[in-house]
Design an enzyme around this catalytic site. Structure first.
Site, PDB file in Angstrom:
ATOM      1  CD1 TRP A  74      -2.967  -0.988   0.175  1.00 32.41           C
ATOM      2  CD2 TRP A  74      -2.513  -1.768   2.233  1.00 32.41           C
ATOM      3  NE1 TRP A  74      -3.930  -1.909   0.504  1.00 32.41           N
ATOM      4  CE2 TRP A  74      -3.685  -2.400   1.763  1.00 32.41           C
ATOM      5  CE3 TRP A  74      -2.054  -2.102   3.507  1.00 32.41           C
ATOM      6  CZ2 TRP A  74      -4.391  -3.335   2.503  1.00 32.41           C
ATOM      7  CZ3 TRP A  74      -2.749  -3.030   4.259  1.00 32.41           C
ATOM      8  CH2 TRP A  74      -3.915  -3.648   3.759  1.00 32.41           C
ATOM      9  CE1 TYR A 103      -0.456  -5.340   6.017  1.00 34.35           C
ATOM     10  CE2 TYR A 103      -2.584  -6.451   6.126  1.00 34.35           C
ATOM     11  CZ  TYR A 103      -1.687  -5.532   6.636  1.00 34.35           C
ATOM     12  OH  TYR A 103      -2.015  -4.807   7.744  1.00 34.35           O
ATOM     13  CD  GLU A 198      -1.632  -9.900  14.649  1.00 34.14           C
ATOM     14  OE1 GLU A 198      -2.808  -9.721  14.301  1.00 34.14           O
ATOM     15  OE2 GLU A 198      -0.979  -9.063  15.299  1.00 34.14           O
ATOM     16  CE1 TYR A 273      -1.241  -4.843  17.225  1.00 31.15           C
ATOM     17  CE2 TYR A 273      -1.455  -2.473  16.945  1.00 31.15           C
ATOM     18  CZ  TYR A 273      -1.025  -3.700  16.480  1.00 31.15           C
ATOM     19  OH  TYR A 273      -0.374  -3.777  15.283  1.00 31.15           O
ATOM     20  CD  GLU A 303       1.441  -6.247  13.900  1.00 33.36           C
ATOM     21  OE1 GLU A 303       1.713  -6.871  12.855  1.00 33.36           O
ATOM     22  OE2 GLU A 303       0.278  -5.995  14.257  1.00 33.36           O
ATOM     23  CB  ALA A 309      -6.599  -4.835  18.883  1.00 31.18           C
ATOM     24  CD1 TRP A 337       0.239  -1.137  13.151  1.00 31.52           C
ATOM     25  CD2 TRP A 337       1.457  -2.654  12.052  1.00 31.52           C
ATOM     26  NE1 TRP A 337      -0.362  -1.349  11.938  1.00 31.52           N
ATOM     27  CE2 TRP A 337       0.367  -2.282  11.244  1.00 31.52           C
ATOM     28  CE3 TRP A 337       2.373  -3.593  11.559  1.00 31.52           C
ATOM     29  CZ2 TRP A 337       0.153  -2.818   9.976  1.00 31.52           C
ATOM     30  CZ3 TRP A 337       2.153  -4.127  10.298  1.00 31.52           C
ATOM     31  CH2 TRP A 337       1.051  -3.736   9.522  1.00 31.52           C
TER      32      TRP A 337
HETATM   33  C1  IDC Z   1      -3.954  -2.812  10.164  1.00 30.05           C
HETATM   34  C2  IDC Z   1      -3.508  -1.444   9.707  1.00 30.05           C
HETATM   35  C3  IDC Z   1      -4.632  -0.753   8.968  1.00 30.05           C
HETATM   36  C4  IDC Z   1      -5.074  -1.662   7.834  1.00 30.05           C
HETATM   37  C5  IDC Z   1      -5.438  -3.030   8.341  1.00 30.05           C
HETATM   38  C6  IDC Z   1      -5.750  -3.941   7.169  1.00 30.05           C
HETATM   39  O1  IDC Z   1      -3.088  -0.659  10.806  1.00 30.05           O
HETATM   40  O2  IDC Z   1      -4.210   0.506   8.474  1.00 30.05           O
HETATM   41  O3  IDC Z   1      -6.193  -1.072   7.192  1.00 30.05           O
HETATM   42  O4  IDC Z   1      -4.361  -3.592   9.077  1.00 30.05           O
HETATM   43  O5  IDC Z   1      -6.094  -5.209   7.558  1.00 30.05           O
HETATM   44  C7  IDC Z   1      -2.636  -6.397  13.566  1.00 30.05           C
HETATM   45  C8  IDC Z   1      -2.170  -6.779  12.214  1.00 30.05           C
HETATM   46  C9  IDC Z   1      -1.989  -5.565  11.328  1.00 30.05           C
HETATM   47  C10 IDC Z   1      -3.038  -4.510  11.598  1.00 30.05           C
HETATM   48  C11 IDC Z   1      -2.860  -4.038  13.040  1.00 30.05           C
HETATM   49  C12 IDC Z   1      -3.810  -2.928  13.449  1.00 30.05           C
HETATM   50  O6  IDC Z   1      -1.012  -7.581  12.241  1.00 30.05           O
HETATM   51  O7  IDC Z   1      -2.063  -5.996  10.005  1.00 30.05           O
HETATM   52  O8  IDC Z   1      -2.819  -3.429  10.738  1.00 30.05           O
HETATM   53  N1  IDC Z   1      -3.004  -5.175  13.943  1.00 30.05           N
HETATM   54  O9  IDC Z   1      -5.122  -3.353  13.369  1.00 30.05           O
HETATM   55  N2  IDC Z   1      -2.808  -7.208  14.589  1.00 30.05           N
HETATM   56  C13 IDC Z   1      -3.307  -6.517  15.623  1.00 30.05           C
HETATM   57  C14 IDC Z   1      -3.443  -5.204  15.227  1.00 30.05           C
END
Ligand code: IDC
Length: 643
Positions: A74, A103, A198, A273, A303, A309, A337
Site C-alpha cells: 500500500w 500482506y 497472527e 496492542y 509487532e 488492536a 507497528w
Molecule cells: C492494520 C492497519 C490498517 C489496515 C489493516 C488492514 O493498521 O491501516 O487497514 O491492518 O487489515 C494487527 C495486524 C496488522 C493490523 C494491526 C492494526 O497484524 O495488520 O494493521 N493489527 O489493526 N494485529 C493486531 C493489530
C-alpha cells in the site's frame, strides 16, 4: 554502496573524528566513541537463539528494538523504500531491526507476487546495507488460517521459483517463497523469517488442537523448506506465529516446531496492542509468555502497537511502557507497528511526513521534524533511540514489616541498654519507634544515632569496650575471640570507627536480627531478603529454616544471582517439597499462603482445584501464582525483584 550512503558515511566519519578529538582533548584519554556508532550488525554479528533467548554472535543475550513497516503493497507503507528513510531509521531512530510486513491477501502478494517479492528483496538490501536486522513477514490476517487456499496457492507460479518448484512440486506458496529467500540470502546473519503473522479464528477444536493439528504442521513445513534451501550452514532464525493473533504463545511450550538443522533456531512471537491488552492486569498474556520461556523456548515480539488492536483509537503510552519494561526484563526483542504515513493512531508518521527526510538538527543525519512524526512516532523514536527500557529494573524499596509496636519499641529499648547502658526516656523512644514503623528510618541509622551520640562519646570507651558494645548491639551476643581480635586490630591500625561499624551493619547476623524485629536493616544483605527466604521455609516446606540453607539463598538473592521468582521455584520444585506428595488441596493451600499471603477463598480454591483435575500440571498452576500481581507486590514489600 549508493551515493547517498557514501556521503552519509563520510559525514559520520567526520563527526566521529570530531567527537574522538573532543574526547581526547577534554579528558586526556582516548574514548572509543566509534563503538557507539557501530551498526547493529557490527555490534552483534550473526544473532542466534541460545539458552532460550536471543543472543549475539558471542552468546551474550541481546534485545533488538525497531519498527515494522505497514503493508508494503500500500502507498501508506511502501513510501519508506529509499536510502534517506532507511538512513534516518538507522542513524537517527537507531533502529536495530526492521520488519517487512508483506500482506498476502488484501491485495498483497497473492494479487501481485512479483511486485511484492521485489519490495521484500529491496527491503532486505536497504536494511543489510546499513547493518540492520530484517524480518520478512508473511503477513496473513484475514482469513486467519495460514493453511487457507488463498495463502497456500499464493505466488506459486512465479518464474523465480522454477528450479525449486521442479525439485519440490509439492511445495506450497509460503514454502516456495521462503525457500527462494533462503537460497538467495540464507548466508546473511541479519535475516530472519516470520512464517505467519497472527493466526486467528482457526476453529480447529481446542487451543492446543489448533496448534498441534494446524499451526505446528504448517510451521514445520515452512521451516523444512527454509532449511532445505539454506545457502550456508548457519540456519537463519525463524519466528513462528501462534493462535489468537499471536497471543497463545504458550501453545508451542509442549510441542515446539521442528528445526531440521538441529540447531534450534526457532522463536515464537507474541503481539499486543497497548489500548487493548493490559500488562499487569489478569496477566494471561504475560503468563503465556512465561510458560514458553520456562519451557526453554525463545520469544520475539515482532509487532505491537501503542493504539488499540484495530490500529487506531488513541495512544496508550503508559501501558506500552509497562509492556516494554516487561520485554526488557525478559530480554524480548520487539518491532512496533508501524512505519505508516496514515491517519491512524498507531502510524508513526503524519500523512505529510517527507519521504526524503533531510538533516534538521545539524548532526549530518537525516531526520524528521517533530511535526512530521505522530504522537506514536515521537514516543516510539524515544523508546528505540534511548533504550530507556533496556535498563535493569530499579530495586524496590524495602518496607518495614512489623506492625506490632511493642516489638519495635523493644528494638529501640535494646539500643538504649546496649549502647548507652541506661533505660530510655519516653520522648526519644516514641520518636525512634514511630519513624521505624513508618519506614522513615532504618535499623542502621537508628543505631548510628546512638553510637555517634555525644552521650556515648562522653563515656570514653576503649577500643575493646567499643568493639564489645558493637557485638552486643548488632549481633546480640558476646564477641568471639577471633572476631574481637580482628576488629580491635583494625581500630589500632587506623581504621575509623565508621568503617568498623559498617562491617557490623553489612552482616548476615544484623540482617537476621532486624528481620526478627520486622524493621529495615539498612545493611547488606537486607532484612527483607532474610525475611523473604525464612518465610519460604515456613509457607512452602512447613518448617524452620536451617542456617546454611538460609544463608545460601539470602546471598543469592542479595547479590542478584536469583530473583524472587527463581527462589520460589527453587523451593516448590525441590525434592524436599515434591517428596511430600501433598494432595492437591494442600498443594493449593500452600500456594495461597506463600504467594497471596492468605488462606484461599472458596471460588478461587475451586477454580485451581478444577484446573488440576482437568489435567493442568502443578508446574502450570505454580506459574500462575508466581506471576501474579500479588506476588510481585509481596516481593516488592521485601525489597526484592520478583523477576
Ligand atoms: C492494520 C492497519 C490498517 C489496515 C489493516 C488492514 O493498521 O491501516 O487497514 O491492518 O487489515 C494487527 C495486524 C496488522 C493490523 C494491526 C492494526 O497484524 O495488520 O494493521 N493489527 O489493526 N494485529 C493486531 C493489530
Amino acid at each position: 554502496m549508493s551515493t547517498s550512503k557514501r556521503i552519509l558515511r563520510g559525514a559520520l566519519s567526520l563527526l566521529l573524528a570530531a567527537a574522538t578529538f573532543a574526547a581526547v582533548f577534554a579528558f586526556g584519554i582516548k574514548v572509543n566513541v566509534s563503538a557507539a556508532m557501530a551498526t547493529p550488525y557490527e555490534r552483534y554479528g550473526r544473532i542466534k537463539v541460545s539458552g532460550g533467548t536471543l543472543c549475539d554472535e558471542s552468546g551474550n543475550p541481546v534485545q533488538l528494538r525497531g519498527m515494522s513497516t505497514h503493508g508494503i503493497h500500500w502507498d501508506v507503507g511502501e513510501w519508506i523504500f529509499n536510502d534517506t528513510v532507511f538512513d534516518a531509521l538507522t542513524y537517527d531512530w537507531k533502529c536495530d531491526v526492521i520488519r517487512l510486513a508483506m500482506y498476502v491477501a488484501e491485495g498483497g502478494y497473492a494479487s501481485d507476487p512479483a511486485g511484492c517479492l521485489k519490495k521484500v528483496e529491496d527491503g532486505i538490501k536497504y536494511a543489510s546495507d546499513r547493518g540492520l536486522y530484517v524480518i520478512v513477514d508473511w503477513h496473513i490476517l484475514n482469513p486467519g488460517n495460514p493453511m487457507d487456499g488463498q495463502y497456500l496457492n499464493a505466488g506459486k507460479d512465479l518464474p523465480q521459483y522454477a528450479s525449486i518448484r521442479a525439485a519440490h512440486p509439492e511445495y506450497t506458496g509460503p514454502q516456495l517463497f521462503f525457500a527462494y529467500l533462503s537460497q538467495k540470502y540464507g548466508d546473511k546473519g541479519n535475516l530472519l523469517f516470520e512464517t505467519a503473522n497472527e493466526p486467528n479464528c482457526l476453529n480447529a477444536g481446542g487451543i492446543q488442537d489448533e496448534w498441534n493439528n494446524v499451526l505446528k504442521p504448517y510451521h514445520d513445513s515452512v521451516v523444512s523448506a527454509i532449511r532445505a534451501y539454506d545457502r550456508d550452514s548457519n540456519p537463519n532464525i525463524v519466528i513462528c506465529g501462534t493462535g489468537n493473533w499471536d497471543q497463545y504463545v504458550d501453545q508451542p511450550a509442549t510441542n515446539p516446531v521442528n528445526d531440521p538443522s538441529g540447531k534450534g533456531q526457532v522463536m515464537y512471537t507474541i503481539h499486543f496492542y497497548a489500548g487493548t491488552h493490559d500488562v499487569g492486569g489478569d496477566r494471561w498474556i504475560e503468563n503465556n509468555i512465561q510458560t514458553t520461556l520456562n519451557a526453554g523456548l525463545a520469544v520475539f515480539c515482532t509487532e505491537w502497537g501503542v493504539s488499540q488492536a484495530d490500529g487506531n483509537g488513541g495512544v496508550f503510552t503508559e501501558n506500552a511502557s509497562r509492556w516494554l519494561r516487561f520485554f526488557s526484563e525478559h530480554n524480548i526483542s520487539w518491532c512496533a507497528w508501524s512505519l505508516a504515513r496514515k491517519n491512524e493512531s498507531s502510524a508513526a508518521f503524519t500523512v505529510n511526513a517527507s519521504a526524503t527526510p533531510t538533516d534538521h538538527n545539524g548532526d549530518g543525519i537525516p531526520d524528521w521534524t517533530d511535526s512530521e512524526l505522530s504522537e506514536a512516532g515521537r514516543f516510539l523514536r524515544g523508546k528505540i533511540r534511548d533504550g530507556k527500557d533496556n535498563i535493569t529494573p530499579e530495586k524496590p524499596k524495602e518496607k518495614p514489616r512489623n506492625t506490632d509496636r511493642k516489638k519495635v519499641e523493644a528494638f529501640v529499648e535494646r539500643l538504649y541498654t546496649q549502647v548507652l547502658g541506661r533505660a530510655s526516656e519516653p520522648a526519644g523512644k516514641n520518636d525512634w519507634t514511630a519513624k521505624l514503623m513508618k519506614g522513615e528510618t532504618d535499623g542502621m541509622t537508628t543505631a548510628a544515632g546512638f553510637i555517634y551520640s555525644t552521650e556515648l562519646a562522653k563515656r570514653n570507651l576503649t577500643d575493646e569496650q567499643f568493639v564489645d558494645m558493637l557485638y552486643r548491639t548488632f549481633f546480640d551476643r558476646q564477641a568471639d575471640a577471633a572476631g574481637r581480635k580482628y576488629w580491635i586490630g583494625k581500630l589500632a591500625s587506623g581504621s575509623s570507627k565508621q568503617d568498623v561499624v559498617m562491617g557490623f551493619v553489612n552482616s548476615f547476623e544484623w540482617a537476621c536480627l532486624c528481620d526478627d524485629f520486622g524493621i529495615i536493616s539498612g545493611g547488606n544483605p537486607s532484612a527483607g531478603t532474610v525475611g523473604f527466604v525464612r518465610r519460604m521455609y515456613t509457607t512452602c516446606l512447613g518448617r524452620k529454616y536451617d542456617p546454611n540453607g538460609l544463608r545460601d539463598w539470602v546471598y543469592k538473592l542479595a547479590t542478584g544471582q536469583r530473583t524472587g521468582a527463581q527462589v520460589a521455584y527453587g523451593f516448590f520444585l525441590s525434592s524436599e517439597f515434591t517428596g511430600f506428595n501433598l494432595p492437591n488441596d494442600e498443594y493449593v493451600r500452600r500456594l495461597y499462603r506463600t504467594f497471596f499471603d492468605r488462606e484461599p477463598d472458596d471460588a478461587g480454591f475451586n477454580d485451581w482445584m478444577g484446573r488440576l483435575s482437568a489435567g493442568k500440571s502443578r508446574k502450570e498452576i505454580l506459574d500462575g501464582f508466581i506471576y501474579s500481581n500479588e506476588f510481585r507486590e509481596l516481593c516488592s514489600d521485601f525489597g526484592i525483584i520478583r523477576g
